[in-house]
Scaffold this motif. Structure first.
Motif, PDB file in Angstrom:
ATOM      1  N   SER A 128      40.966  43.364  39.236  1.00  0.00           N
ATOM      2  CA  SER A 128      40.691  44.431  40.182  1.00  0.00           C
ATOM      3  C   SER A 128      41.200  43.987  41.534  1.00  0.00           C
ATOM      4  O   SER A 128      41.283  42.797  41.828  1.00  0.00           O
ATOM      5  CB  SER A 128      39.195  44.733  40.247  1.00  0.00           C
ATOM      6  N   LYS A 129      41.557  44.961  42.337  1.00  0.00           N
ATOM      7  CA  LYS A 129      42.107  44.673  43.660  1.00  0.00           C
ATOM      8  C   LYS A 129      41.328  45.498  44.665  1.00  0.00           C
ATOM      9  O   LYS A 129      41.137  46.702  44.472  1.00  0.00           O
ATOM     10  CB  LYS A 129      43.583  45.081  43.675  1.00  0.00           C
ATOM     11  N   MET A 130      40.860  44.848  45.737  1.00  0.00           N
ATOM     12  CA  MET A 130      40.149  45.576  46.790  1.00  0.00           C
ATOM     13  C   MET A 130      40.720  45.143  48.138  1.00  0.00           C
ATOM     14  O   MET A 130      41.101  43.987  48.314  1.00  0.00           O
ATOM     15  CB  MET A 130      38.648  45.284  46.747  1.00  0.00           C
ATOM     16  N   GLY A 131      40.776  46.057  49.067  1.00  0.00           N
ATOM     17  CA  GLY A 131      41.242  45.747  50.424  1.00  0.00           C
ATOM     18  C   GLY A 131      42.752  45.681  50.493  1.00  0.00           C
ATOM     19  O   GLY A 131      43.447  45.689  49.469  1.00  0.00           O
ATOM     20  N   ASP A 132      43.263  45.617  51.713  1.00  0.00           N
ATOM     21  CA  ASP A 132      44.720  45.558  51.860  1.00  0.00           C
ATOM     22  C   ASP A 132      45.122  44.683  53.047  1.00  0.00           C
ATOM     23  O   ASP A 132      46.156  44.885  53.667  1.00  0.00           O
ATOM     24  CB  ASP A 132      45.314  46.970  51.997  1.00  0.00           C
ATOM     25  N   GLY A 133      44.288  43.701  53.378  1.00  0.00           N
ATOM     26  CA  GLY A 133      44.620  42.805  54.491  1.00  0.00           C
ATOM     27  C   GLY A 133      45.781  41.887  54.147  1.00  0.00           C
ATOM     28  O   GLY A 133      46.158  41.733  52.976  1.00  0.00           O
ATOM     29  N   ALA A 134      46.343  41.269  55.166  1.00  0.00           N
ATOM     30  CA  ALA A 134      47.471  40.366  54.974  1.00  0.00           C
ATOM     31  C   ALA A 134      47.019  39.095  54.253  1.00  0.00           C
ATOM     32  O   ALA A 134      47.760  38.490  53.484  1.00  0.00           O
ATOM     33  CB  ALA A 134      48.082  40.006  56.327  1.00  0.00           C
ATOM     34  N   ARG A 135      45.786  38.703  54.522  1.00  0.00           N
ATOM     35  CA  ARG A 135      45.241  37.535  53.846  1.00  0.00           C
ATOM     36  C   ARG A 135      45.015  37.893  52.360  1.00  0.00           C
ATOM     37  O   ARG A 135      44.483  38.961  52.049  1.00  0.00           O
ATOM     38  CB  ARG A 135      43.898  37.228  54.519  1.00  0.00           C
ATOM     39  N   VAL A 136      45.438  37.009  51.467  1.00  0.00           N
ATOM     40  CA  VAL A 136      45.301  37.307  50.030  1.00  0.00           C
ATOM     41  C   VAL A 136      44.364  36.283  49.386  1.00  0.00           C
ATOM     42  O   VAL A 136      44.555  35.081  49.530  1.00  0.00           O
ATOM     43  CB  VAL A 136      46.678  37.274  49.320  1.00  0.00           C
ATOM     44  N   ILE A 137      43.343  36.801  48.728  1.00  0.00           N
ATOM     45  CA  ILE A 137      42.356  35.939  48.066  1.00  0.00           C
ATOM     46  C   ILE A 137      42.330  36.281  46.577  1.00  0.00           C
ATOM     47  O   ILE A 137      42.374  37.467  46.210  1.00  0.00           O
ATOM     48  CB  ILE A 137      40.945  36.170  48.656  1.00  0.00           C
ATOM     49  N   ILE A 138      42.273  35.282  45.743  1.00  0.00           N
ATOM     50  CA  ILE A 138      42.103  35.516  44.305  1.00  0.00           C
ATOM     51  C   ILE A 138      40.810  34.827  43.870  1.00  0.00           C
ATOM     52  O   ILE A 138      40.607  33.632  44.119  1.00  0.00           O
ATOM     53  CB  ILE A 138      43.288  34.979  43.488  1.00  0.00           C
ATOM     54  N   LEU A 139      39.938  35.604  43.250  1.00  0.00           N
ATOM     55  CA  LEU A 139      38.637  35.103  42.810  1.00  0.00           C
ATOM     56  C   LEU A 139      38.712  34.715  41.338  1.00  0.00           C
ATOM     57  O   LEU A 139      39.122  35.524  40.492  1.00  0.00           O
ATOM     58  CB  LEU A 139      37.566  36.185  43.009  1.00  0.00           C
ATOM     59  N   LEU A 140      38.312  33.502  41.009  1.00  0.00           N
ATOM     60  CA  LEU A 140      38.377  32.994  39.633  1.00  0.00           C
ATOM     61  C   LEU A 140      36.960  32.680  39.132  1.00  0.00           C
ATOM     62  O   LEU A 140      36.297  31.787  39.649  1.00  0.00           O
ATOM     63  CB  LEU A 140      39.241  31.729  39.580  1.00  0.00           C
ATOM     64  N   HIS A 141      36.544  33.425  38.123  1.00  0.00           N
ATOM     65  CA  HIS A 141      35.177  33.278  37.613  1.00  0.00           C
ATOM     66  C   HIS A 141      35.034  32.012  36.777  1.00  0.00           C
ATOM     67  O   HIS A 141      36.025  31.349  36.447  1.00  0.00           O
ATOM     68  CB  HIS A 141      34.801  34.507  36.772  1.00  0.00           C
ATOM     69  N   GLY A 142      33.813  31.745  36.374  1.00  0.00           N
ATOM     70  CA  GLY A 142      33.520  30.554  35.583  1.00  0.00           C
ATOM     71  C   GLY A 142      33.529  30.826  34.083  1.00  0.00           C
ATOM     72  O   GLY A 142      33.854  31.921  33.627  1.00  0.00           O
ATOM     73  N   PHE A 143      33.132  29.799  33.327  1.00  0.00           N
ATOM     74  CA  PHE A 143      33.099  29.856  31.861  1.00  0.00           C
ATOM     75  C   PHE A 143      32.185  30.992  31.394  1.00  0.00           C
ATOM     76  O   PHE A 143      31.012  31.048  31.764  1.00  0.00           O
ATOM     77  CB  PHE A 143      32.588  28.511  31.328  1.00  0.00           C
ATOM     78  N   GLY A 144      32.754  31.892  30.583  1.00  0.00           N
ATOM     79  CA  GLY A 144      31.955  32.993  30.043  1.00  0.00           C
ATOM     80  C   GLY A 144      31.763  34.150  31.006  1.00  0.00           C
ATOM     81  O   GLY A 144      31.152  35.151  30.652  1.00  0.00           O
ATOM     82  N   GLY A 145      32.289  34.042  32.228  1.00  0.00           N
ATOM     83  CA  GLY A 145      32.119  35.120  33.203  1.00  0.00           C
ATOM     84  C   GLY A 145      33.280  36.100  33.168  1.00  0.00           C
ATOM     85  O   GLY A 145      34.103  36.094  32.258  1.00  0.00           O
ATOM     86  N   ASP A 146      33.320  36.947  34.168  1.00  0.00           N
ATOM     87  CA  ASP A 146      34.475  37.835  34.299  1.00  0.00           C
ATOM     88  C   ASP A 146      34.593  38.329  35.739  1.00  0.00           C
ATOM     89  O   ASP A 146      33.765  37.986  36.592  1.00  0.00           O
ATOM     90  CB  ASP A 146      34.428  39.007  33.308  1.00  0.00           C
ATOM     91  N   ALA A 147      35.623  39.117  35.976  1.00  0.00           N
ATOM     92  CA  ALA A 147      35.936  39.559  37.341  1.00  0.00           C
ATOM     93  C   ALA A 147      34.770  40.333  37.963  1.00  0.00           C
ATOM     94  O   ALA A 147      34.552  40.290  39.179  1.00  0.00           O
ATOM     95  CB  ALA A 147      37.198  40.421  37.320  1.00  0.00           C
ATOM     96  N   ALA A 148      34.020  41.034  37.115  1.00  0.00           N
ATOM     97  CA  ALA A 148      32.931  41.858  37.639  1.00  0.00           C
ATOM     98  C   ALA A 148      31.800  41.008  38.222  1.00  0.00           C
ATOM     99  O   ALA A 148      30.964  41.504  38.973  1.00  0.00           O
ATOM    100  CB  ALA A 148      32.397  42.773  36.544  1.00  0.00           C
ATOM    101  N   GLY A 149      31.788  39.731  37.907  1.00  0.00           N
ATOM    102  CA  GLY A 149      30.749  38.838  38.405  1.00  0.00           C
ATOM    103  C   GLY A 149      30.816  38.623  39.914  1.00  0.00           C
ATOM    104  O   GLY A 149      29.875  38.101  40.514  1.00  0.00           O
ATOM    105  N   TRP A 150      31.912  39.032  40.536  1.00  0.00           N
ATOM    106  CA  TRP A 150      32.051  38.901  41.987  1.00  0.00           C
ATOM    107  C   TRP A 150      31.555  40.144  42.703  1.00  0.00           C
ATOM    108  O   TRP A 150      31.979  40.443  43.822  1.00  0.00           O
ATOM    109  CB  TRP A 150      33.518  38.647  42.349  1.00  0.00           C
ATOM    110  N   LEU A 151      30.672  40.898  42.064  1.00  0.00           N
ATOM    111  CA  LEU A 151      30.294  42.215  42.586  1.00  0.00           C
ATOM    112  C   LEU A 151      29.740  42.194  44.004  1.00  0.00           C
ATOM    113  O   LEU A 151      29.924  43.139  44.749  1.00  0.00           O
ATOM    114  CB  LEU A 151      29.357  42.941  41.619  1.00  0.00           C
ATOM    115  N   PHE A 152      29.083  41.094  44.379  1.00  0.00           N
ATOM    116  CA  PHE A 152      28.512  41.049  45.727  1.00  0.00           C
ATOM    117  C   PHE A 152      29.480  40.454  46.753  1.00  0.00           C
ATOM    118  O   PHE A 152      29.160  40.366  47.929  1.00  0.00           O
ATOM    119  CB  PHE A 152      27.225  40.227  45.752  1.00  0.00           C
TER     120      PHE A 152
END
Lengths: 368, 337, 324
Positions: A128-152
């Protein structure tokens, strides 16, 4: 108009699928002077219950939403205003807000859940992609998790950055069959994901196994990683709660899964029915058991971690943050000690392994 | 999990994915293809409601029309299962069990035990049940308690598109005979269903909604009715926990008992006839093993003990609905409250 | 059509028929003594039928039997000691004492089970035949039914389905003249069960079921048709049973002296012995040696059954998927 001084507290959107939330309990009373990060109100979504923390400072002048009310995202929960604003002005603001408020229409169709798919590194990867700032961040979940785990976190960080959250291979809705399950391979896959999206350089934020992958990516592909944030990270020491890893792989029922997931947090109330169901639904997909077994072997041997990248930190010429919950029951917070001086270390007191979820506001502040 | 498909599509997809995975799987039943031997088109029907439509084009002679002779082909499915195939057999309406029950309960159900554990019978009998189609007394029944009564059969009652796919794949991979009961009214229900193959274990209830005041145990289509009642009751301040056992055999007794331990009040909702059905069975279970938790008499919501009537007005009166469920919940919630 | 039977084959056939006869005669005796629980239906008198068919069956062929199933089991290769122990309800039995006489099954040898439900087997063999057809290795399935089962709807459905799906099935009707205590001249609506084949689009033959050679020859033709993709066949074996429907049957429905006469006149084993010693160069001594061998085997089987342990109490709850 004094409206400029009046700040609304609205139903937050936690995670891509959240459409409404229930007010459980106000932790701050009317008249309280709130500062940034103060606990304001407990909110329960179908996924998770959490405490909403103040995003702005000010006096809580009015509680609008009462406990047990279920409201759509963006709905008015309360009002912050300085003392000089009159009650009448607050009333007027509320009336105006309610008149103009339109609940968001539920989206439908492909991608309506905010997720997209891309082919990269031989896998179909969901992100999933949110925001459009110049700074680019990629969130990497842990074992057994998924992208939705970054909900907060993803939404908050997206205020001034482009933030990607990725399902690693074998996880979420990404491909389940792995070509290789080593941390190095998973790090290379993250870089392949960046290639596919034409991301030259990004900050990698990794949680747990995702931390080891982020660090490995910085070691192996130094010109692609501009900064690292490692949360409750693997790869910084030998100790790990292998019982959790093995139990997670083996658990087949709600009954088996619940006590395991409760180890991830300091406050077991966070683990509700839907969260457990979501994990079980993931685990019951064909190929997941094999993938998790292989990935687990890629970074630990059933009792200790086998990938230790601690010695590599010194040589990395990028900003590095390490964040830990003091009550982490999966990977001990002691791994945050003794790191090179250049590493910015924060141990948040009283939180568990999922510190980015339990202390979202603090972690978001550290990552901002 | 954004993709929404219907209950019916989820069944088709489960069969499709499993047949692609395992060539020992065959599908047989009356007009599951439609058109066999005729001069017109093959796959004319794909099942009487089109549930298996399109599979013939992919799997050819592994999808087999049968004569209308349920004993013959249900027995053939059972015999094939004991001989190395993994048949999925469609008994068009559960009401037709009357003409083939021997092959199910005396043959399939007994082999493993009666042959000293040396036989496996991996057959799935898919069958459509339930009222709501104005289909009258011989095409509307909920006869799954009869199957539940028979040791050796597993009995599945999926209540949503997600569940129907995962439970059907589980059923196909199971080495025991499974009676897979599909409610005809649910065929058009839409819901989130993963594209990948997945399973849902038998004997694990789904806590569909959490609540503290009253436990509602509901089966099959009644789960959706119970949820509607629970939503309405929440506005009255009555918090209902809705439990969908998903399988009547095996039955997840623990989830039911644990919930009643918390709420102390139980309503069982079943579309089957009241005597010797699931409502009676769950009531007996809780009375026997959860007696000390109970704060009020158990309420049951079932149809009356009559055949399913034809006229719309009568059929609507016959089937339990959210209003009747809510009334039962209020009755138990109000007892010594 | 029938392949030439070697001396070895004939001695095997004799051994099988004699084993069935000795087995049943002994069960008759032991049942009367009270050593065997429940009820048993004995096959004595019909040995040529099971044996003539069984000699054509490969290990991967399947056979569904009925309540009078001991002979079919022996002819399909089920081990005799295990069978006897099963009939005694012992833990060493073929089905660990959980099936009994009417439910002896051994899928490893292709024996899909004796069956307590008259007409229960034919639909099952359609499925076994479907599996064989899909495997494409020329396997077949055979259903043994009596004249009683010939009137069951399941049997009609199975015969229709077998033709519709062109399945490698042979339906063998062992018409011993009585369905329980009712004469087949009363209960079967046509003169010969074989006539019913016409209605189901398959060949039907009537065979003297006391004649091993006739049975063997007729089944060869049906098996060839099945294995080569020609579809199902029906064979009616006209034969007699030497005991009642079950042990304890007063048999008053049979005319006085019928059984004694049949044992004298229609015994398939006597007939077989006479023919092979007369025409195939087999000596009486060779047959006597087999008689001794079989007697010893049955003695051992009974001793094994009698001395075997009962099932454990815990066996009550094993081999079933749900326990409450």
């Amino acid at each position: 108009m004094s409206n400029a001084n009046i700040v609304p507290i609205t139903m937050p959107k936690w995670g891509l699928s959240m459409q409404e939330g229930k007010v459980v309990e106000w932790l701050a009373q009317e008249g309280a002077l709130l500062k940034l990060g103060d606990q304001v109100v407990d909110i329960e979504t179908e996924k998770i219950a959490n405490t909403f923390e103040a995003l702005d400072a000010g006096i809580l002048r009015r509680i609008v939403a009462q406990p047990d009310e279920v409201l759509p995202i963006g709905a008015l929960l309360g009002v912050l205003a300085p003392a000089e604003v009159s009650d009448a002005e607050v009333d007027e603001y509320i009336a105006e807000f309610q008149k103009n408020y339109v609940p968001p229409a539920p989206e439908e169709g492909e991608g309506s859940d905010g997720f997209q798919f891309i082919e990269a590194g031989g896998y179909k990867l969901r992100y999933s992609k949110m925001g459009d700032g110049a700074r680019v961040i990629i969130l990497l979940h842990g074992f057994g998790g998924d992208a939705a785990g970054w909900l907060f976190n993803q939404g908050a960080l997206a205020a001034n950055a482009t933030v990607y959250a990725l399902d690693l291979p074998g996880h979420g809705q990404s491909s389940k069959a792995l070509n290789d399950s080593s941390v190095q391979h998973l790090a290379a896959t993250v870089v392949a994901f960046m290639d596919a999206l034409e991301i030259a350089k990004a900050e990698l934020v990794g949680h747990s196994l995702g931390g080891a992958i982020a660090l490995q990516a910085a070691v192996d592909h130094p010109n692609r990683v501009s900064a690292l944030a490692l949360i409750g990270s693997a790869g910084l020491g030998a100790e790990i709660n292998a019982g959790y890893i093995n139990g997670f792989i083996a658990a087949e029922s709600r009954k088996e899964m619940k006590p395991l997931l409760e180890q991830l947090v300091a406050d077991a109330n966070l683990i509700n029915r839907t969260l457990i169901n979501d994990i079980l639904q993931f685990k019951r997909i064909d190929g997941v058991g094999e993938a998790l077994t292989a990935i687990a072997k890629g970074f630990q041997d059933g009792s200790r971690q086998t990938v230790n990248l601690r010695a590599n930190l010194e040589g990395l010429d990028i900003p590095i943050k390490v964040i830990w919950g003091s009550k982490d029951a999966i990977i001990p917070a002691s791994h945050a000690s003794g790191l090179p001086a250049k590493v910015s270390v924060t141990v948040l007191d009283g939180f568990g392994h999922l510190v980015q979820l339990e202390a979202a506001a603090e972690v978001n502040k550290l990552l901002a | 999990m954004a993709r929404k498909i219907t209950y019916q599509q989820a069944i088709n997809e489960a069969i499709d994915q499993e047949m692609a995975r395992d060539e020992n799987i065959v599908l047989m039943g009356e007009d599951v293809v439609g058109g066999s031997g005729s001069d017109g088109e093959m796959d004319a029907w794909g099942g009487v409601l089109g549930v298996t439509k399109g599979l013939y084009g992919k799997y050819g002679d592994r999808i087999m029309d049968t004569p209308i002779s349920e004993s013959g082909f249900v027995g053939a499915a059972v015999g094939a299962a004991a001989s190395g195939l993994r048949p999925i057999c469609e008994l068009m309406f559960i009401d037709f069990m009357g003409v083939c029950f021997d092959q199910i309960f005396n043959q399939a159900a007994k082999f493993r035990y009666m042959f000293g554990g040396k036989a496996e019978t991996p057959v799935v009998i898919r069958t459509m049940y339930g009222a709501g189609f104005r289909a009258a007394a011989q095409h509307s029944q909920c006869l799954y308690p009869l199957f539940t009564h028979i040791p050796g059969l597993k009995v599945v009652l999926p209540s949503s598109p997600y569940d129907v796919k995962g439970l059907l794949i589980q059923a196909i991979r199971d080495n025991d005979p499974v009676i897979f009961c599909e409610h005809k009214v649910l065929y058009t229900m839409e819901g989130d269903v993963p594209e990948e193959s997945y399973t849902i274990p038998f004997g694990e209830a789904n806590i569909v909604r959490e609540g503290d005041d009253v436990t509602i145990v509901a089966f099959g289509r009644m789960v959706q009715q119970a949820l509607k009642a629970a939503t309405a009751l929440a506005k009255e301040g009555i918090s209902c926990e809705v439990i969908d056992p998903r399988t009547t055999s095996p039955l997840d007794e623990d989830s039911i008992l644990e919930s009643v331990e918390n709420t102390g009040r139980l309503v069982v909702v079943d579309e089957a006839s009241p005597r010797c059905g699931m409502a009676a069975d769950i009531s007996a279970l809780v009375a026997r093993k959860g007696f000390s938790s109970l704060k009020a008499p158990i309420e049951v919501v079932t149809p009356p003990h009559t055949p399913v009537p034809f006229a719309g007005k009568l059929e609507d009166l016959y089937v339990p609905n959210p209003d009747k469920i809510a009334a039962a919940v209020r009755a138990t919630a109000g007892y010594n409250a | 059509m029938a392949q030439a039977l070697s001396v070895e084959d004939l001695l095997d056939a004799y051994r099988t028929m004699k084993t069935i006869r000795e087995f049943e005669d002994r069960v008759h005796v032991e049942f009367a003594k009270g050593g065997i629980p429940g009820f048993v239906h004995l096959y004595a008198g019909e040995e040529a039928s099971a044996t003539g068919v069984g000699m054509h069956l490969r290990d991967d062929d399947r056979l569904a039997s009925n309540h009078r199933g001991h002979g079919h089991c022996i002819a399909k290769g089920v081990e005799v000691k295990g069978m006897m122990a099963e009939i005694y309800g012992k833990r060493t039995g073929t089905c660990r004492g959980k099936g009994g006489s009417m439910h002896i099954a051994d899928l490893d040898t292709g024996m899909m089970g004796a069956n307590g439900i008259v007409g229960g087997g034919p639909p099952l063999v359609c499925g076994a035949a479907l599996a064989a057809k899909r495997k494409g290795k020329g396997g077949l399935a055979v259903a043994f039914c009596g004249d009683g089962a010939s009137n069951q709807g399941t049997v009609f459905e199975a015969m229709n389905l077998a033709t519709v799906w062109k399945l490698p099935v042979v339906f063998v009707f062992e018409n011993n003249g009585y369905a329980e205590a009712t004469d087949s001249r009363f209960s079967v609506s046509c003169k010969d069960i074989a006539q019913r084949a016409i209605g189901f689009g398959m060949p039907g033959r009537i065979v003297d079921g006391h004649d091993f050679f006739a049975v063997h020859e007729a089944f060869a033709e049906a098996a060839e048709r099945a294995r080569s993709g020609g579809g199902p066949s029906l064979i009616e074996h006209k034969l007699d049973r030497f005991f009642g429907h079950f042990e304890g049957d007063n048999q008053k429905y049979r005319p006085a002296g019928e059984v004694a006469r049949l044992r004298e006149e229609t015994c398939c084993i006597k007939r077989f012995a006479k023919k092979v010693t007369g025409e195939h160069g087999i000596t009486a001594q060779q047959l006597a040696a087999i008689d001794d061998e079989v007697a010893k085997l049955i003695d051992e089987a009974v001793a094994f059954a009698e001395t075997s342990p009962e099932p454990e109490a815990s066996d009550l709850l094993t081999d079933v998927y749900i326990k409450y």
